[in-house]
Design a protein around this motif. Structure first.
Motif, PDB file in Angstrom:
ATOM      1  N   MET A  91       0.851  -1.160   0.000  1.00  0.00           N
ATOM      2  CA  MET A  91       0.000   0.000   0.000  1.00  0.00           C
ATOM      3  C   MET A  91       0.901   1.228   0.000  1.00  0.00           C
ATOM      4  O   MET A  91       1.797   1.346   0.813  1.00  0.00           O
ATOM      5  CB  MET A  91      -0.885  -0.026   1.238  1.00  0.00           C
ATOM      6  CG  MET A  91      -2.103   0.820   1.082  1.00  0.00           C
ATOM      7  SD  MET A  91      -3.252   0.692   2.470  1.00  0.00           S
ATOM      8  CE  MET A  91      -3.548  -1.048   2.555  1.00  0.00           C
ATOM      9  N   THR A  92       0.641   2.146  -0.889  1.00  0.00           N
ATOM     10  CA  THR A  92       1.516   3.301  -0.996  1.00  0.00           C
ATOM     11  C   THR A  92       1.065   4.428  -0.078  1.00  0.00           C
ATOM     12  O   THR A  92      -0.109   4.595   0.208  1.00  0.00           O
ATOM     13  CB  THR A  92       1.572   3.807  -2.455  1.00  0.00           C
ATOM     14  OG1 THR A  92       0.250   4.145  -2.867  1.00  0.00           O
ATOM     15  CG2 THR A  92       2.155   2.771  -3.374  1.00  0.00           C
ATOM     16  N   ASP A  93       2.032   5.219   0.371  1.00  0.00           N
ATOM     17  CA  ASP A  93       1.792   6.347   1.259  1.00  0.00           C
ATOM     18  C   ASP A  93       1.413   7.563   0.414  1.00  0.00           C
ATOM     19  O   ASP A  93       2.197   8.018  -0.412  1.00  0.00           O
ATOM     20  CB  ASP A  93       3.065   6.613   2.062  1.00  0.00           C
ATOM     21  CG  ASP A  93       2.967   7.801   2.984  1.00  0.00           C
ATOM     22  OD1 ASP A  93       1.893   8.441   3.046  1.00  0.00           O
ATOM     23  OD2 ASP A  93       3.967   8.094   3.656  1.00  0.00           O
ATOM     24  N   PRO A  94       0.202   8.116   0.607  1.00  0.00           N
ATOM     25  CA  PRO A  94      -0.217   9.257  -0.206  1.00  0.00           C
ATOM     26  C   PRO A  94       0.613  10.513   0.038  1.00  0.00           C
ATOM     27  O   PRO A  94       0.599  11.420  -0.777  1.00  0.00           O
ATOM     28  CB  PRO A  94      -1.678   9.485   0.204  1.00  0.00           C
ATOM     29  CG  PRO A  94      -1.845   8.808   1.506  1.00  0.00           C
ATOM     30  CD  PRO A  94      -0.817   7.711   1.561  1.00  0.00           C
TER      31      PRO A  94
ATOM     32  N   ALA B 276       3.931  10.429   0.329  1.00  0.00           N
ATOM     33  CA  ALA B 276       5.269  10.194  -0.221  1.00  0.00           C
ATOM     34  C   ALA B 276       5.437  10.962  -1.532  1.00  0.00           C
ATOM     35  O   ALA B 276       4.471  11.317  -2.208  1.00  0.00           O
ATOM     36  CB  ALA B 276       5.475   8.709  -0.454  1.00  0.00           C
ATOM     37  N   GLN B 277       6.690  11.198  -1.887  1.00  0.00           N
ATOM     38  CA  GLN B 277       7.005  11.825  -3.166  1.00  0.00           C
ATOM     39  C   GLN B 277       6.530  10.908  -4.296  1.00  0.00           C
ATOM     40  O   GLN B 277       6.476   9.686  -4.118  1.00  0.00           O
ATOM     41  CB  GLN B 277       8.514  12.041  -3.287  1.00  0.00           C
ATOM     42  CG  GLN B 277       9.075  13.046  -2.320  1.00  0.00           C
ATOM     43  CD  GLN B 277       8.615  14.455  -2.635  1.00  0.00           C
ATOM     44  OE1 GLN B 277       8.509  14.853  -3.795  1.00  0.00           O
ATOM     45  NE2 GLN B 277       8.317  15.214  -1.597  1.00  0.00           N
ATOM     46  N   PRO B 278       6.207  11.451  -5.469  1.00  0.00           N
ATOM     47  CA  PRO B 278       5.717  10.600  -6.574  1.00  0.00           C
ATOM     48  C   PRO B 278       6.649   9.442  -6.917  1.00  0.00           C
ATOM     49  O   PRO B 278       6.196   8.325  -7.125  1.00  0.00           O
ATOM     50  CB  PRO B 278       5.580  11.583  -7.736  1.00  0.00           C
ATOM     51  CG  PRO B 278       5.330  12.904  -7.077  1.00  0.00           C
ATOM     52  CD  PRO B 278       6.143  12.867  -5.803  1.00  0.00           C
ATOM     53  N   TYR B 279       7.959   9.682  -6.952  1.00  0.00           N
ATOM     54  CA  TYR B 279       8.870   8.591  -7.287  1.00  0.00           C
ATOM     55  C   TYR B 279       8.843   7.511  -6.206  1.00  0.00           C
ATOM     56  O   TYR B 279       8.964   6.324  -6.497  1.00  0.00           O
ATOM     57  CB  TYR B 279      10.300   9.099  -7.533  1.00  0.00           C
ATOM     58  CG  TYR B 279      11.129   9.299  -6.298  1.00  0.00           C
ATOM     59  CD1 TYR B 279      11.966   8.286  -5.837  1.00  0.00           C
ATOM     60  CD2 TYR B 279      11.083  10.489  -5.580  1.00  0.00           C
ATOM     61  CE1 TYR B 279      12.732   8.453  -4.694  1.00  0.00           C
ATOM     62  CE2 TYR B 279      11.841  10.669  -4.449  1.00  0.00           C
ATOM     63  CZ  TYR B 279      12.662   9.650  -4.006  1.00  0.00           C
ATOM     64  OH  TYR B 279      13.420   9.810  -2.882  1.00  0.00           O
ATOM     65  N   GLN B 280       8.661   7.924  -4.930  1.00  0.00           N
ATOM     66  CA  GLN B 280       8.603   6.959  -3.836  1.00  0.00           C
ATOM     67  C   GLN B 280       7.346   6.099  -3.927  1.00  0.00           C
ATOM     68  O   GLN B 280       7.375   4.917  -3.596  1.00  0.00           O
ATOM     69  CB  GLN B 280       8.643   7.683  -2.482  1.00  0.00           C
ATOM     70  CG  GLN B 280       9.969   8.350  -2.192  1.00  0.00           C
ATOM     71  CD  GLN B 280       9.903   9.271  -0.990  1.00  0.00           C
ATOM     72  OE1 GLN B 280       8.904   9.950  -0.765  1.00  0.00           O
ATOM     73  NE2 GLN B 280      10.984   9.287  -0.213  1.00  0.00           N
ATOM     74  N   ARG B 281       6.241   6.688  -4.390  1.00  0.00           N
ATOM     75  CA  ARG B 281       5.013   5.914  -4.551  1.00  0.00           C
ATOM     76  C   ARG B 281       5.188   4.849  -5.627  1.00  0.00           C
ATOM     77  O   ARG B 281       4.701   3.728  -5.485  1.00  0.00           O
ATOM     78  CB  ARG B 281       3.836   6.838  -4.875  1.00  0.00           C
ATOM     79  CG  ARG B 281       3.409   7.667  -3.668  1.00  0.00           C
ATOM     80  CD  ARG B 281       2.055   8.313  -3.864  1.00  0.00           C
ATOM     81  NE  ARG B 281       1.967   9.172  -5.020  1.00  0.00           N
ATOM     82  CZ  ARG B 281       2.140  10.488  -4.998  1.00  0.00           C
ATOM     83  NH1 ARG B 281       2.406  11.098  -3.877  1.00  0.00           N
ATOM     84  NH2 ARG B 281       2.020  11.185  -6.100  1.00  0.00           N
ATOM     85  N   ILE B 282       5.915   5.187  -6.693  1.00  0.00           N
ATOM     86  CA  ILE B 282       6.190   4.202  -7.743  1.00  0.00           C
ATOM     87  C   ILE B 282       7.050   3.080  -7.184  1.00  0.00           C
ATOM     88  O   ILE B 282       6.760   1.901  -7.402  1.00  0.00           O
ATOM     89  CB  ILE B 282       6.869   4.866  -8.967  1.00  0.00           C
ATOM     90  CG1 ILE B 282       5.923   5.896  -9.599  1.00  0.00           C
ATOM     91  CG2 ILE B 282       7.307   3.818  -9.982  1.00  0.00           C
ATOM     92  CD1 ILE B 282       6.586   6.785 -10.637  1.00  0.00           C
ATOM     93  N   VAL B 283       8.092   3.438  -6.445  1.00  0.00           N
ATOM     94  CA  VAL B 283       8.982   2.436  -5.835  1.00  0.00           C
ATOM     95  C   VAL B 283       8.176   1.521  -4.917  1.00  0.00           C
ATOM     96  O   VAL B 283       8.282   0.291  -4.997  1.00  0.00           O
ATOM     97  CB  VAL B 283      10.140   3.113  -5.064  1.00  0.00           C
ATOM     98  CG1 VAL B 283      10.915   2.095  -4.235  1.00  0.00           C
ATOM     99  CG2 VAL B 283      11.075   3.833  -6.033  1.00  0.00           C
ATOM    100  N   GLU B 284       7.348   2.096  -4.052  1.00  0.00           N
ATOM    101  CA  GLU B 284       6.540   1.298  -3.127  1.00  0.00           C
ATOM    102  C   GLU B 284       5.592   0.377  -3.888  1.00  0.00           C
ATOM    103  O   GLU B 284       5.413  -0.787  -3.516  1.00  0.00           O
ATOM    104  CB  GLU B 284       5.731   2.209  -2.202  1.00  0.00           C
ATOM    105  CG  GLU B 284       6.559   2.910  -1.150  1.00  0.00           C
ATOM    106  CD  GLU B 284       5.723   3.858  -0.302  1.00  0.00           C
ATOM    107  OE1 GLU B 284       4.532   3.574  -0.086  1.00  0.00           O
ATOM    108  OE2 GLU B 284       6.269   4.873   0.140  1.00  0.00           O
ATOM    109  N   ASP B 285       4.979   0.895  -4.943  1.00  0.00           N
ATOM    110  CA  ASP B 285       4.032   0.099  -5.711  1.00  0.00           C
ATOM    111  C   ASP B 285       4.723  -1.087  -6.382  1.00  0.00           C
ATOM    112  O   ASP B 285       4.232  -2.215  -6.331  1.00  0.00           O
ATOM    113  CB  ASP B 285       3.331   0.966  -6.756  1.00  0.00           C
ATOM    114  CG  ASP B 285       2.200   0.232  -7.445  1.00  0.00           C
ATOM    115  OD1 ASP B 285       1.410  -0.451  -6.751  1.00  0.00           O
ATOM    116  OD2 ASP B 285       2.091   0.345  -8.679  1.00  0.00           O
ATOM    117  N   VAL B 286       5.877  -0.844  -6.983  1.00  0.00           N
ATOM    118  CA  VAL B 286       6.617  -1.941  -7.632  1.00  0.00           C
ATOM    119  C   VAL B 286       7.068  -2.956  -6.583  1.00  0.00           C
ATOM    120  O   VAL B 286       6.946  -4.170  -6.792  1.00  0.00           O
ATOM    121  CB  VAL B 286       7.809  -1.405  -8.455  1.00  0.00           C
ATOM    122  CG1 VAL B 286       8.690  -2.537  -8.952  1.00  0.00           C
ATOM    123  CG2 VAL B 286       7.302  -0.572  -9.624  1.00  0.00           C
TER     124      VAL B 286
END
Length: 110
Positions: free
Chosen positions: A1-4, A6-16
């Motif tokens: 689950m991604t942190d809303p 977080a920075q956009p790049y961090q959300r991509i990293v978390e999602d992957v």
């Protein structure tokens, strides 16, 4: 689950990372192109590049110029996998303790 937050790049990293953990992305699976990822996440090309750099640095993916980025096989003895396994063990232990307390409370009432 991604942190809303977080920075956009961090959300991509978390999602992957989540997709890899859940088995939706498997070793040697090819990731979508940078352009496809930018469209999917609604971010700039550079944001996707930063996320891919982070994923490479953490050892989750590898890239071949002109071919794309791929999910890396993560052996269980690598520190990240070991710490994740330890975290899961701790969560299971905590849940077992909670269940035991609930069962004791139920049996004491009967």
């Amino acid at each position: 689950m991604t942190d809303p937050l977080a920075q956009p790049y961090q959300r991509i990293v978390e999602d992957v990372r989540d997709q890899i953990r859940l088995g939706r992305l498997r070793p040697d699976d090819k990731l979508p192109s940078t352009r496809e990822l930018a469209t999917h996440y609604g971010v700039a090309h550079g944001t996707v590049q930063r996320a891919l750099t982070e994923l490479r640095a953490s050892g989750l993916i590898y890239s071949h110029q002109g071919k794309g980025s791929f999910v890396r096989q993560v052996p269980l003895d690598e520190p990240e996998a070991t710490s994740e396994l330890q975290e899961l063990r701790e969560q299971v232990s905590a849940l077992a303790a909670r269940l035991e307390r609930v069962e004791q409370a139920v049996f004491q009432k009967t």
